[in-house]
Enzyme design. Structure first.
Site, PDB file in Angstrom:
ATOM      1  N   CYS A   1      56.152  -6.201-106.831  1.00  0.00           N
ATOM      2  CA  CYS A   1      54.806  -6.698-107.106  1.00  0.00           C
ATOM      3  C   CYS A   1      54.714  -7.514-108.388  1.00  0.00           C
ATOM      4  CB  CYS A   1      53.829  -5.537-107.148  1.00  0.00           C
ATOM      5  SG  CYS A   1      53.900  -4.515-105.654  1.00  0.00           S
TER       6      CYS A   1
ATOM      7  N   HIS B   1      46.703  -4.890-113.825  1.00  0.00           N
ATOM      8  CA  HIS B   1      47.372  -4.656-112.549  1.00  0.00           C
ATOM      9  C   HIS B   1      46.418  -3.916-111.616  1.00  0.00           C
ATOM     10  CE1 HIS B   1      50.722  -4.490-109.872  1.00  0.00           C
ATOM     11  NE2 HIS B   1      50.785  -3.160-109.871  1.00  0.00           N
TER      12      HIS B   1
ATOM     13  N   GLU C   1      47.735   2.554-116.958  1.00  0.00           N
ATOM     14  CA  GLU C   1      47.476   1.248-117.572  1.00  0.00           C
ATOM     15  C   GLU C   1      46.363   1.347-118.605  1.00  0.00           C
ATOM     16  OE1 GLU C   1      47.104  -3.460-116.305  1.00  0.00           O
ATOM     17  OE2 GLU C   1      46.792  -1.912-114.782  1.00  0.00           O
TER      18      GLU C   1
ATOM     19  N   LYS D   1      42.014  -7.197-107.872  1.00  0.00           N
ATOM     20  CA  LYS D   1      42.496  -6.534-106.643  1.00  0.00           C
ATOM     21  C   LYS D   1      41.363  -5.788-105.932  1.00  0.00           C
ATOM     22  CE  LYS D   1      47.411  -5.788-107.744  1.00  0.00           C
ATOM     23  NZ  LYS D   1      47.493  -6.258-109.140  1.00  0.00           N
TER      24      LYS D   1
ATOM     25  N   HIS E   1      45.934  -6.055-102.726  1.00  0.00           N
ATOM     26  CA  HIS E   1      47.197  -6.193-103.454  1.00  0.00           C
ATOM     27  C   HIS E   1      48.123  -7.127-102.678  1.00  0.00           C
ATOM     28  CE1 HIS E   1      50.530  -5.585-105.934  1.00  0.00           C
ATOM     29  NE2 HIS E   1      50.611  -4.264-105.957  1.00  0.00           N
TER      30      HIS E   1
ATOM     31  N   PHE F   1      57.151  -1.995-108.066  1.00  0.00           N
ATOM     32  CA  PHE F   1      58.038  -0.901-107.695  1.00  0.00           C
ATOM     33  C   PHE F   1      59.426  -1.170-108.284  1.00  0.00           C
ATOM     34  CE2 PHE F   1      55.831   0.445-103.451  1.00  0.00           C
ATOM     35  CZ  PHE F   1      54.801   1.010-104.180  1.00  0.00           C
TER      36      PHE F   1
END
Length: 420
Positions: free
Chosen positions: A170, A310, A321, A342, A347, A406
Site C-alpha cells: 500500500c 494513512h 498513526e 480513504k 483503500h 503490508f
C-alpha cells in the site's frame, strides 16, 4: 540531509471511485462523496464483504483504442488514463516539440501493489477448465507484470529516462514518488512521471482480504463503511483506480513556463520490521518516517498545517498513526488539520499513496482540507482534529501525506506551497 534541487509538481491526473479526472476527484472529496457501494463486477454474495469502491463510468476507449486495450490489464487501463491526464496537464504530451527538454532526462516510475490480478485469474481459470493443453494468451505475462505500466507510458510519449516500478504494497505509489524525487535530486533526471494503479476488486482480491479479516463487513450500510478514527470502525473498504503526478526541477518548469501546483521538499522512508500486516504498537517506523521527512525538508514541527493520514479504518492502524503523530509533533499535533480521504475513496492499495498525495497537493494549493466522512462515535484513543464531516478553509503552507504498507513499509511526502 537537506536536498538542494527544487522539485515542483507540474501535472496531476486521477482515476478514482469518487471522480475521474482531477476536477471531478477534487469535487468528490470536498463534497464528502462516498465511493462505496455494492460490487457490480462479479457476484460477491458468497463473500463476507459485498461492497467496494469501484471506479464508475470509466471508458477505456477515451484513452486507448480497442487493440491497445485488449493487450492491457484493467490496472494498466487506469494507469494510462491517469498518466495521460497528468502528462497533458504538464504540457509534455508532445515532448519532441519542446527544445528545452531531453527525452533521456524524463523518467517514468509507476507501480502497483498487486498488478494484473484480473488477467492472472482469467488465464489460470481458463487453463484449469481446459483439457490440460497449455493455451495461454501470448499477452498473459505482459498484461500481468507491474512494470509494464511505466513501459507503456514511456512508449506512448517517448520518455527515455529511468523507467521502472516500485512495489511496496500500500506504500507503492508513495515510494514511486519518493524515487522520482531522488532521481531528480541525484541528477539522473529532470522530470519524472510517477504514481501508481490498482485493480483488485475481483474474487481473489475480495476473498484474499476477507480471509485476513482486513475488510469492513458492513454490508447493510456500505456508503458509511469506511470509518477512519470512529470507535466502531471494522476494517478498510477496497478501492481501485490510479493517480499520476509529474515532478520536475524548478529550473525546467520555469524555462518552459509550466504551471506549478506545489513543491515537494522532503521525503521519509522507513520499515517497521515488526509484523506482516499489523503496525508496530510503539509506532517506531511511523514516527521515524515523519521525522525523516521533516529533517530532509528543513521544516520545523510548527510549520506543518495538514496531514493526509494513512487512516485505513482499521482498529489498530488508526490508533497507531494517531499516537505517532502525537509523539512527533507534541503539543502542535492538536493544531494540525488531519484528514483521511480513504473515508471516501476506500483503500486503493498500491495507488492509495498517489491519490492521497494529489489530495494533499490540492489542499496546499487551495487552502482547503477535505473532510473525513462517516464519523458517528468518538474513540477516546483518537483525539486529534480529523476534519470530520465538513471541509475546512485554512492556510496550508506545509503538508504531509502518509502511506504505510503490508510488510511494514512506511512513506511520508512533505509538500510546500509554491513561491518563486
Amino acid at each position: 540531509m537537506k536536498f538542494h534541487r527544487r522539485v515542483v509538481v507540474t501535472g496531476i491526473g486521477a482515476v478514482t471511485p469518487v471522480g475521474i479526472g482531477i476536477d471531478s476527484y477534487w469535487k468528490g472529496l470536498i463534497s464528502g462523496t462516498s465511493g462505496a457501494d455494492k460490487i457490480t463486477r462479479f457476484d460477491a454474495s458468497k463473500f463476507r464483504t459485498h461492497f467496494a469502491c469501484e471506479v464508475k463510468n470509466f471508458d477505456v476507449q477515451n484513452y486507448l483504442d480497442k487493440k491497445e486495450a485488449r493487450r492491457m490489464d484493467l490496472f494498466c487501463h487506469f494507469g494510462i488514463a491517469a498518466a495521460t491526464e497528468a502528462v497533458q496537464d504538464a504540457g509534455l504530451h508532445n515532448i519532441n516539440d519542446i527544445s528545452s527538454i531531453d527525452p533521456f532526462r524524463v523518467g517514468v516510475v509507476m507501480g502497483s501493489g498487486i498488478g494484473g490480478l484480473e488477467t492472472f485469474i482469467k488465464e489460470v481459470s481458463d487453463f484449469a477448465k481446459g483439457d490440460g493443453t497449455p493455451r495461454f494468451n501470448p499477452f498473459f505475462i505482459p498484461k500481468m507484470i507491474i512494470d509494464i505500466l511505466p513501459g507503456h507510458v514511456s512508449m506512448r510519449y517517448g520518455f527515455r529516462g529511468p523507467n521502472y516500478s516500485c512495489v511496496s504494497a500500500c506504500a507503492t505509489s508513495s515510494n514511486c514518488i519518493a524515487d522520482g524525487f531522488m532521481l531528480i535530486q541525484s541528477g539522473l533526471a529532470d522530470i519524472v512521471v510517477t504514481g501508481g494503479a490498482e485493480a483488485a476488486i475481483n474474487e481473489a482480491g475480495v476473498g484474499g482480504f476477507n480471509s485476513m479479516h482486513a475488510l469492513s463487513e458492513r454490508n447493510d450500510d456500505p456508503k458509511t463503511a469506511s470509518r477512519p478514527f470512529d470507535k466502531d470502525r471494522d476494517g478498510f473498504v477496497l478501492g481501485e483506480g490510479s493517480g499520476c503526478i509529474v515532478l520536475e526541477t524548478y529550473e525546467s518548469a520555469m524555462a518552459r513556463g509550466a504551471k506549478i501546483y506545489a513543491e515537494l521538499i522532503g521525503i521519509g522512508l522507513t520499515a517497521d520490521a515488526h509484523h506482516l500486516t499489523e503496525p508496530d504498537p510503539e509506532g517506531k517506523g511511523v514516527i521515524a518516517v515523519m521525522k525523516n521527512a521533516l529533517i530532509s525538508s528543513g521544516c520545523n514541527l510548527s510549520d506543518i498545517d495538514h496531514i493526509n493520514v494513512h487512516g485505513t479504518s482499521t482498529p489498530k492502524g488508526d490508533i497507531a498513526e494517531t499516537n505517532a503523530i502525537k509523539n512527533v509533533f507534541g503539543e502542535h499535533a492538536k493544531n494540525i488539520s488531519i484528514c483521511s480521504t480513504k473515508s471516501m475513496t476506500g483503500h486503493l492499495l498500491g495507488a492509495a499513496g498517489v491519490i492521497e498525495a494529489i489530495a494533499t497537493i490540492l489542499a496546499v494549493k487551495n487552502d482547503l482540507i477535505p473532510p473525513t466522512i462517516n464519523h458517528f462515535t468518538d474513540d477516546p484513543d483518537c483525539d486529534l482534529d480529523y476534519t470530520f464531516h465538513q471541509p475546512k478553509n485554512r492556510v496550508v503552507n506545509f503538508a504531509i501525506s502518509n502511506t504505510f504498507g503490508f510488510g511494514g513499509h512506511n512513506s511520508s511526502l512533505l509538500f510546500k506551497k509554491f513561491s518563486s
